[in-house]
Design a protein around this motif. Structure first.
Motif, PDB file in Angstrom:
ATOM      1  N   LYS A  50       0.925  -1.171   0.028  1.00  0.00           N
ATOM      2  CA  LYS A  50      -0.071   0.047  -0.104  1.00  0.00           C
ATOM      3  C   LYS A  50       1.017   1.359   0.025  1.00  0.00           C
ATOM      4  O   LYS A  50       0.595   2.161  -0.769  1.00  0.00           O
ATOM      5  CB  LYS A  50      -0.826   0.024   1.248  1.00  0.00           C
ATOM      6  N   HIS A  51       1.806   1.357   0.683  1.00  0.00           N
ATOM      7  CA  HIS A  51       2.807   2.262   0.920  1.00  0.00           C
ATOM      8  C   HIS A  51       3.493   2.516  -0.409  1.00  0.00           C
ATOM      9  O   HIS A  51       3.670   3.701  -0.792  1.00  0.00           O
ATOM     10  CB  HIS A  51       3.766   2.404   1.956  1.00  0.00           C
ATOM     11  N   ALA A  52       3.783   1.644  -1.051  1.00  0.00           N
ATOM     12  CA  ALA A  52       4.657   1.352  -2.410  1.00  0.00           C
ATOM     13  C   ALA A  52       3.834   2.208  -3.268  1.00  0.00           C
ATOM     14  O   ALA A  52       4.376   2.762  -4.318  1.00  0.00           O
ATOM     15  CB  ALA A  52       5.184   0.034  -2.443  1.00  0.00           C
ATOM     16  N   MET A  53       2.658   1.751  -3.156  1.00  0.00           N
ATOM     17  CA  MET A  53       1.790   2.238  -4.480  1.00  0.00           C
ATOM     18  C   MET A  53       1.554   3.585  -4.140  1.00  0.00           C
ATOM     19  O   MET A  53       1.312   4.568  -5.043  1.00  0.00           O
ATOM     20  CB  MET A  53       0.487   1.225  -4.368  1.00  0.00           C
ATOM     21  N   LYS A  54       1.392   3.915  -3.007  1.00  0.00           N
ATOM     22  CA  LYS A  54       1.088   5.589  -2.808  1.00  0.00           C
ATOM     23  C   LYS A  54       2.208   6.431  -3.103  1.00  0.00           C
ATOM     24  O   LYS A  54       2.259   7.564  -3.719  1.00  0.00           O
ATOM     25  CB  LYS A  54       0.906   5.995  -1.238  1.00  0.00           C
ATOM     26  N   GLU A  55       3.598   5.786  -2.938  1.00  0.00           N
ATOM     27  CA  GLU A  55       4.750   6.627  -3.371  1.00  0.00           C
ATOM     28  C   GLU A  55       4.729   6.686  -5.018  1.00  0.00           C
ATOM     29  O   GLU A  55       5.134   7.517  -5.599  1.00  0.00           O
ATOM     30  CB  GLU A  55       6.055   5.651  -3.133  1.00  0.00           C
ATOM     31  N   VAL A  56       4.237   5.653  -5.900  1.00  0.00           N
ATOM     32  CA  VAL A  56       4.191   5.624  -7.303  1.00  0.00           C
ATOM     33  C   VAL A  56       3.318   6.556  -7.968  1.00  0.00           C
ATOM     34  O   VAL A  56       3.597   7.268  -8.746  1.00  0.00           O
ATOM     35  CB  VAL A  56       4.193   4.148  -7.830  1.00  0.00           C
TER      36      VAL A  56
END
Length: 186
Positions: free
Chosen positions: A179-185
């Motif tokens: 979820k955090h990785a997707m927010k950063e992208v």
């Protein structure tokens, strides 16, 4: 020596160390550990007992009478019973769960073992516990005492804590990372 060990800090650690040394001296280490574990199981099973132990509302005399009755009922006597009555009299009963945990750590260290806390999403089967103990023994080069706990919020996987090291392979953590990785992208 033992006084320098970080597992014997604070009120709980000092009381646990005193009980450990007395039990060792009286050659009653296994019996004392078994009795403390039995008392800990009683605490886990009874909200009323937890309330008695934790609540400052009860006076020392009331707690002492109640603890004496509980100890008689669950058949704990001798050194362990005297210890629990003493901490009750000294208004330290609230720290009993921490004292039990510190005592377990002291006895494990005395036997050359280490302890690990394992939290899983579902109850582990006997074969899984055995495999986990073997894997930890191979990694740590010590016998390992496991304490297991179920936390359904993990969704899957497990969290293993040995001393200050923690291995978190739970599904919840992996999903949060994604979820955090997707927010950063985005």
């Amino acid at each position: 020596m033992a006084g320098e060990d970080p597992i014997v800090t604070g009120v709980a650690g000092r009381y646990a160390l005193a009980l450990f040394e007395l039990a060792l001296e009286e050659k009653a280490l296994e019996k004392t550990e078994a009795d403390l574990n039995h008392f800990g199981e009683a605490l886990d099973a009874s909200e009323d007992l937890v309330r008695l132990v934790k609540s400052p509302v009860f006076g020392a005399d009331e707690q002492t009478r109640a603890i004496s009755a509980v100890l008689d009922k669950i058949e704990i006597e001798g050194l362990t019973a005297n210890f629990l009555k003493l901490i009750t009299k000294n208004r330290r009963l609230f720290a009993a769960p921490d004292m039990i945990e510190a005592f377990r750590k002291l006895t494990a260290r005395h036997r050359g073992e280490t302890s690990a806390e394992v939290v899983t999403a579902t109850e582990l089967e006997d074969g899984q516990v055995t495999a986990l103990k073997q894997a930890l023994k191979a990694a740590l080069d010590k016998d390992v005492q496991l304490s297991t706990r179920v936390d359904p919020s993990l969704l899957g996987g497990l969290v293993v804590k040995v001393g200050s090291r923690m291995i978190d392979s739970s599904l919840r953590t992996k999903l949060n990372s994604m979820k955090h990785a997707m927010k950063e992208v985005g």
